[in-house]
Design a protein around this motif. Sequence first.
Motif, mmCIF file in Angstrom:
data_model
loop_
_atom_site.group_PDB
_atom_site.id
_atom_site.type_symbol
_atom_site.label_atom_id
_atom_site.label_comp_id
_atom_site.label_asym_id
_atom_site.label_seq_id
_atom_site.Cartn_x
_atom_site.Cartn_y
_atom_site.Cartn_z
ATOM 1 N N GLU A 1 0.636 -1.183 0.061
ATOM 2 C CA GLU A 1 -0.027 0.002 -0.153
ATOM 3 C C GLU A 1 0.827 1.318 -0.072
ATOM 4 O O GLU A 1 0.434 2.256 -0.192
ATOM 5 C CB GLU A 1 -0.832 0.122 1.049
ATOM 6 C CG GLU A 1 -1.892 -1.177 1.293
ATOM 7 C CD GLU A 1 -2.596 -1.116 2.605
ATOM 8 O OE1 GLU A 1 -2.677 -0.362 3.561
ATOM 9 O OE2 GLU A 1 -3.219 -2.069 2.744
ATOM 10 N N LYS B 1 3.399 5.978 -2.613
ATOM 11 C CA LYS B 1 2.752 6.797 -1.881
ATOM 12 C C LYS B 1 3.884 8.008 -1.176
ATOM 13 O O LYS B 1 5.141 7.617 -1.197
ATOM 14 C CB LYS B 1 2.093 6.481 -0.494
ATOM 15 C CG LYS B 1 0.810 5.472 -0.886
ATOM 16 C CD LYS B 1 -0.085 6.130 -0.839
ATOM 17 C CE LYS B 1 -1.342 5.291 -0.903
ATOM 18 N NZ LYS B 1 -2.218 5.108 -1.927
ATOM 19 N N LYS C 1 8.742 9.873 -0.873
ATOM 20 C CA LYS C 1 7.902 9.017 -1.583
ATOM 21 C C LYS C 1 8.561 7.887 -1.658
ATOM 22 O O LYS C 1 9.821 7.574 -2.075
ATOM 23 C CB LYS C 1 8.102 9.608 -2.962
ATOM 24 C CG LYS C 1 7.012 8.925 -3.898
ATOM 25 C CD LYS C 1 6.964 9.376 -5.399
ATOM 26 C CE LYS C 1 5.855 8.783 -6.210
ATOM 27 N NZ LYS C 1 5.879 9.501 -7.698
#
Length: 77
Positions: free
Chosen positions: A4, A8, A59
């Motif tokens: 996940e 991101k 990131k």
Amino acid sequence: MRDELIGKTVMARVTRVETYGVYLKFDGLDVLVLIPDVSHERISDLHSLYAVGDAVPVKIFRYVSEVGAFKGTIKDA
């Protein structure tokens, strides 16, 4: 949770600064940003930019199972 996080951008805390990169912690997970991934400009001393406890956007771009940590980039965050 590992998958996940890939792609991101998160706010992580600096836990260690070395000549080759910056170690960070996000939500109990380790993130390493190597010096080429810190800035588009040449950096001669990471200690002049970061200190333990600094909050840094990073990131996440991959998980390295051999070391149990994520690799990230600050320059693209």
